[in-house]
Design a protein around this motif. Structure first.
Motif, PDB file in Angstrom:
ATOM      1  N   GLY A  72      36.831 104.782  83.698  1.00 44.76           N
ATOM      2  CA  GLY A  72      37.813 103.996  82.952  1.00 44.76           C
ATOM      3  C   GLY A  72      37.441 102.525  82.872  1.00 44.76           C
ATOM      4  O   GLY A  72      37.554 101.894  81.818  1.00 44.76           O
ATOM      5  N   TYR A  73      36.992 101.963  84.011  1.00 49.34           N
ATOM      6  CA  TYR A  73      36.574 100.564  84.013  1.00 49.34           C
ATOM      7  C   TYR A  73      35.374 100.332  83.102  1.00 49.34           C
ATOM      8  O   TYR A  73      35.253  99.277  82.469  1.00 49.34           O
ATOM      9  CB  TYR A  73      36.211 100.120  85.434  1.00 49.34           C
ATOM     10  CG  TYR A  73      37.393  99.866  86.339  1.00 49.34           C
ATOM     11  CD1 TYR A  73      38.383  98.950  85.979  1.00 49.34           C
ATOM     12  CD2 TYR A  73      37.504 100.530  87.564  1.00 49.34           C
ATOM     13  CE1 TYR A  73      39.464  98.718  86.808  1.00 49.34           C
ATOM     14  CE2 TYR A  73      38.588 100.293  88.401  1.00 49.34           C
ATOM     15  CZ  TYR A  73      39.567  99.396  88.016  1.00 49.34           C
ATOM     16  OH  TYR A  73      40.638  99.161  88.842  1.00 49.34           O
ATOM     17  N   ALA A  74      34.479 101.308  83.022  1.00 50.74           N
ATOM     18  CA  ALA A  74      33.236 101.133  82.266  1.00 50.74           C
ATOM     19  C   ALA A  74      33.415 101.298  80.776  1.00 50.74           C
ATOM     20  O   ALA A  74      32.690 100.692  79.978  1.00 50.74           O
ATOM     21  CB  ALA A  74      32.183 102.122  82.775  1.00 50.74           C
ATOM     22  N   ILE A  80      35.264  97.379  72.767  1.00 53.35           N
ATOM     23  CA  ILE A  80      35.300  96.018  72.203  1.00 53.35           C
ATOM     24  C   ILE A  80      33.973  95.676  71.541  1.00 53.35           C
ATOM     25  O   ILE A  80      33.938  95.126  70.428  1.00 53.35           O
ATOM     26  CB  ILE A  80      35.632  94.995  73.302  1.00 53.35           C
ATOM     27  CG1 ILE A  80      36.990  95.316  73.942  1.00 53.35           C
ATOM     28  CG2 ILE A  80      35.644  93.578  72.723  1.00 53.35           C
ATOM     29  CD1 ILE A  80      37.328  94.437  75.141  1.00 53.35           C
ATOM     30  N   VAL A  81      32.849  96.029  72.191  1.00 51.42           N
ATOM     31  CA  VAL A  81      31.535  95.719  71.623  1.00 51.42           C
ATOM     32  C   VAL A  81      31.313  96.481  70.310  1.00 51.42           C
ATOM     33  O   VAL A  81      30.728  95.948  69.366  1.00 51.42           O
ATOM     34  CB  VAL A  81      30.418  96.047  72.626  1.00 51.42           C
ATOM     35  CG1 VAL A  81      29.048  95.787  72.012  1.00 51.42           C
ATOM     36  CG2 VAL A  81      30.575  95.204  73.883  1.00 51.42           C
ATOM     37  N   LEU A  82      31.790  97.718  70.244  1.00 54.89           N
ATOM     38  CA  LEU A  82      31.645  98.487  69.003  1.00 54.89           C
ATOM     39  C   LEU A  82      32.415  97.829  67.856  1.00 54.89           C
ATOM     40  O   LEU A  82      31.957  97.822  66.711  1.00 54.89           O
ATOM     41  CB  LEU A  82      32.129  99.923  69.215  1.00 54.89           C
ATOM     42  CG  LEU A  82      31.209 100.805  70.066  1.00 54.89           C
ATOM     43  CD1 LEU A  82      31.845 102.167  70.295  1.00 54.89           C
ATOM     44  CD2 LEU A  82      29.846 100.965  69.413  1.00 54.89           C
ATOM     45  N   PHE A  83      33.574  97.258  68.156  1.00 54.53           N
ATOM     46  CA  PHE A  83      34.301  96.529  67.115  1.00 54.53           C
ATOM     47  C   PHE A  83      33.535  95.272  66.697  1.00 54.53           C
ATOM     48  O   PHE A  83      33.535  94.897  65.523  1.00 54.53           O
ATOM     49  CB  PHE A  83      35.711  96.157  67.591  1.00 54.53           C
ATOM     50  CG  PHE A  83      36.744  97.184  67.249  1.00 54.53           C
ATOM     51  CD1 PHE A  83      37.095  97.420  65.934  1.00 54.53           C
ATOM     52  CD2 PHE A  83      37.364  97.923  68.230  1.00 54.53           C
ATOM     53  CE1 PHE A  83      38.047  98.359  65.601  1.00 54.53           C
ATOM     54  CE2 PHE A  83      38.309  98.878  67.919  1.00 54.53           C
ATOM     55  CZ  PHE A  83      38.668  99.100  66.598  1.00 54.53           C
ATOM     56  N   PHE A  95      23.696  90.256  74.268  1.00 52.42           N
ATOM     57  CA  PHE A  95      24.472  89.633  75.350  1.00 52.42           C
ATOM     58  C   PHE A  95      25.676  90.502  75.708  1.00 52.42           C
ATOM     59  O   PHE A  95      25.990  90.717  76.883  1.00 52.42           O
ATOM     60  CB  PHE A  95      24.909  88.236  74.905  1.00 52.42           C
ATOM     61  CG  PHE A  95      26.304  87.844  75.296  1.00 52.42           C
ATOM     62  CD1 PHE A  95      26.579  87.382  76.577  1.00 52.42           C
ATOM     63  CD2 PHE A  95      27.351  87.947  74.385  1.00 52.42           C
ATOM     64  CE1 PHE A  95      27.867  87.034  76.939  1.00 52.42           C
ATOM     65  CE2 PHE A  95      28.634  87.601  74.746  1.00 52.42           C
ATOM     66  CZ  PHE A  95      28.894  87.141  76.027  1.00 52.42           C
ATOM     67  N   ALA A  96      26.353  91.043  74.692  1.00 52.35           N
ATOM     68  CA  ALA A  96      27.546  91.858  74.933  1.00 52.35           C
ATOM     69  C   ALA A  96      27.188  93.160  75.649  1.00 52.35           C
ATOM     70  O   ALA A  96      27.882  93.580  76.590  1.00 52.35           O
ATOM     71  CB  ALA A  96      28.243  92.159  73.607  1.00 52.35           C
ATOM     72  N   TRP A  97      26.098  93.791  75.238  1.00 48.24           N
ATOM     73  CA  TRP A  97      25.698  95.044  75.886  1.00 48.24           C
ATOM     74  C   TRP A  97      25.236  94.797  77.323  1.00 48.24           C
ATOM     75  O   TRP A  97      25.427  95.656  78.203  1.00 48.24           O
ATOM     76  CB  TRP A  97      24.599  95.739  75.083  1.00 48.24           C
ATOM     77  CG  TRP A  97      25.098  96.364  73.816  1.00 48.24           C
ATOM     78  CD1 TRP A  97      24.762  96.031  72.544  1.00 48.24           C
ATOM     79  CD2 TRP A  97      26.040  97.443  73.706  1.00 48.24           C
ATOM     80  NE1 TRP A  97      25.429  96.822  71.632  1.00 48.24           N
ATOM     81  CE2 TRP A  97      26.220  97.698  72.317  1.00 48.24           C
ATOM     82  CE3 TRP A  97      26.741  98.211  74.630  1.00 48.24           C
ATOM     83  CZ2 TRP A  97      27.068  98.688  71.848  1.00 48.24           C
ATOM     84  CZ3 TRP A  97      27.597  99.202  74.164  1.00 48.24           C
ATOM     85  CH2 TRP A  97      27.755  99.431  72.794  1.00 48.24           C
ATOM     86  N   VAL A  98      24.639  93.664  77.577  1.00 48.14           N
ATOM     87  CA  VAL A  98      24.260  93.320  78.954  1.00 48.14           C
ATOM     88  C   VAL A  98      25.512  93.210  79.818  1.00 48.14           C
ATOM     89  O   VAL A  98      25.545  93.703  80.970  1.00 48.14           O
ATOM     90  CB  VAL A  98      23.453  92.004  78.984  1.00 48.14           C
ATOM     91  CG1 VAL A  98      23.322  91.484  80.409  1.00 48.14           C
ATOM     92  CG2 VAL A  98      22.073  92.216  78.379  1.00 48.14           C
ATOM     93  N   MET A  99      26.555  92.599  79.283  1.00 50.39           N
ATOM     94  CA  MET A  99      27.805  92.477  80.035  1.00 50.39           C
ATOM     95  C   MET A  99      28.412  93.845  80.305  1.00 50.39           C
ATOM     96  O   MET A  99      28.953  94.106  81.397  1.00 50.39           O
ATOM     97  CB  MET A  99      28.799  91.594  79.278  1.00 50.39           C
ATOM     98  CG  MET A  99      28.391  90.144  79.150  1.00 50.39           C
ATOM     99  SD  MET A  99      29.771  89.074  78.722  1.00 50.39           S
ATOM    100  CE  MET A  99      30.752  89.120  80.206  1.00 50.39           C
ATOM    101  N   SER A 140      36.003  92.041  79.952  1.00 47.15           N
ATOM    102  CA  SER A 140      36.798  92.368  78.765  1.00 47.15           C
ATOM    103  C   SER A 140      37.332  91.108  78.093  1.00 47.15           C
ATOM    104  O   SER A 140      37.349  91.009  76.865  1.00 47.15           O
ATOM    105  CB  SER A 140      37.959  93.288  79.147  1.00 47.15           C
ATOM    106  OG  SER A 140      37.481  94.529  79.611  1.00 47.15           O
ATOM    107  N   PHE A 141      37.747  90.133  78.905  1.00 49.78           N
ATOM    108  CA  PHE A 141      38.251  88.883  78.328  1.00 49.78           C
ATOM    109  C   PHE A 141      37.144  88.156  77.562  1.00 49.78           C
ATOM    110  O   PHE A 141      37.350  87.695  76.431  1.00 49.78           O
ATOM    111  CB  PHE A 141      38.802  87.979  79.425  1.00 49.78           C
ATOM    112  CG  PHE A 141      39.266  86.635  78.930  1.00 49.78           C
ATOM    113  CD1 PHE A 141      40.470  86.500  78.271  1.00 49.78           C
ATOM    114  CD2 PHE A 141      38.474  85.502  79.105  1.00 49.78           C
ATOM    115  CE1 PHE A 141      40.893  85.267  77.804  1.00 49.78           C
ATOM    116  CE2 PHE A 141      38.883  84.269  78.637  1.00 49.78           C
ATOM    117  CZ  PHE A 141      40.100  84.154  77.986  1.00 49.78           C
TER     118      PHE A 141
END
Length: 414
Positions: A72-74, A80-83, A95-99, A140-141
């Protein structure tokens, strides 16, 4: 069982969204695949929430609950990245995928340590080290801020409800605060998951409206281009044939030469006459040189000169030739020594084409009128703006001459 009622509207939204996306003709294949992935992950997230609830209240399996919680956490940051990818398909999302990867790695430590969180032998949840246990919220933020940034930069100059995606992000943040507040109660589906489902639906509707608008604008632009091309092509062909006809009477040898040149031109450039895409500068110059050569054969007192210092760029077909034609027909023919100069330059931001003549000049304020004398300029200006976000500026002085400057951005700007 009343606590499970919330699953009915959530399942309806998720199951209803999938066929709507499948039938959405305004999404391309890649956009549909991203939306299907989002819908699928949201459905899995709801199931994860239900499984976590059952593992808290009904089933005693601490290790399985740990794995379900990690999942669930993952999964939430991935949505969000897909959006972000849907909003800005050409954006750099490394950068987003690394996070996302770091977030998943942090929570995977729960399988062998207490850094992120742990569930004790009595099936009680415990947060780990503060900085690790809050990783999902921080990630997420940051990704929500990045999603808002992508949305604003992509659509800021459009007349759109740009506030709607921002409200969605705020709604998700509010649901996170509810989840961690003292007033939080355990339900089969968390406040955050409910917010994600609703906001995903709202976001899809908003994006769909934007895609519809883009599609309609593209159709309008294509129709305008076709209309303008249909105006220019007969105009050029008619004048070329008229030139050949006149030379057949006054100078048959020249008429034969012009006919040969015109035939070569047609063989090499006929396809480009119907091309609504950008073409290399050298092809447009070839077109122009054929026309100018015909006119110079007919009117020996006219000269057309070229000063090309930049040529590695593209522009709409039939851009330079109509302007040269206008300069010859309405400007320099009446001069004892008429001169048209075509120059190409570049600076740090723009490629520039300068067409100047020593003709009789005209009133530049009336260039967009429908009197027919300068319709070619109006059409070129429209196509330059529509197809490559460029500009066309006119400096014309009566009895002194005219200079037309076309500026094409090196990078297209929204």
């Amino acid at each position: 069982m009343t606590e499970y009622i919330i699953l009915i509207p959530l399942a309806t939204l998720i199951l209803g969204l999938a066929p709507i996306v499948a039938r959405d003709n305004y999404l391309n294949k890649n956009q549909k695949n991203i939306m299907f992935a989002i819908v699928g992950l949201i459905g899995v997230l709801v199931l994860q929430n239900v499984a976590d609830y059952l593992l808290q209240t009904v089933i005693f399996a601490p290790y399985i609950r740990t794995l379900v919680s990690i999942f669930g956490y993952a999964i939430r940051p991935v949505i969000i990245v897909l959006f972000c990818k849907l909003v800005k398909p050409n954006g750099k999302n490394a950068f987003a995928w690394v996070m996302v990867a770091v977030n998943a790695a942090v929570y995977l430590t729960a399988t062998f340590s207490h850094f992120a969180f742990y569930i004790d032998e009595n099936n009680h949840y415990h947060g780990g080290v503060f900085y690790f246990s809050k990783t999902a919220f921080v990630v997420s933020f940051v990704l929500l801020v990045y999603l808002v940034y992508c949305t604003v930069t992509e659509y800021l100059n459009e007349k759109t409800w740009i506030w709607l995606p921002i409200v969605n992000a705020l709604l998700i943040i509010a649901s996170v605060l509810l989840n961690i507040s003292p007033a939080f109660r355990v339900y089969p589906v968390s406040y955050l998951t409910i917010a994600v489902v609703c906001c995903s639906l709202f976001y899809y509707i908003w994006l769909h409206l934007e895609f519809v608008k883009e599609h309609e604008n593209a159709l309008k632009a294509e129709q305008r281009i076709k209309i303008m091309m249909s105006q220019i092509q007969p105009h050029f062909l008619y004048n070329t044939l008229s030139t050949i006809q006149a030379l057949c009477i006054t100078d048959p040898d020249k008429a034969a030469k012009v006919t040969e040149q015109f035939g070569t031109y047609l063989r090499r450039n006929l396809d480009s006459l119907n091309d609504t895409d950008l073409i290399p500068l050298n092809k447009e110059l070839e077109h122009t040189k054929v026309y100018a050569g015909i006119e110079m054969l007919r009117f020996p007192k006219i000269s057309v000169e070229y000063d090309i210092q930049a040529e590695d760029f593209a522009l709409p077909a039939l851009t330079i030739q109509p302007l040269v034609e206008n300069a010859i027909r309405h400007g320099v023919r009446s001069r004892e020594h008429g001169l048209v100069n075509i120059a190409a330059r570049e600076d740090s931001d723009f490629y520039k084409i300068i067409i100047s003549d020593n003709g009789i000049g005209f009133d530049a304020d009336n260039v967009d009128s429908t009197d027919g004398n300068h319709i070619g300029i109006a059409n070129v200006r429209e196509r330059i703006n529509t197809m490559c976000k460029g500009t066309l500026d006119i400096d014309s002085r009566i009895d002194e001459g005219t200079t037309i400057t076309i500026s094409i951005p090196k990078k297209e700007r929204k």
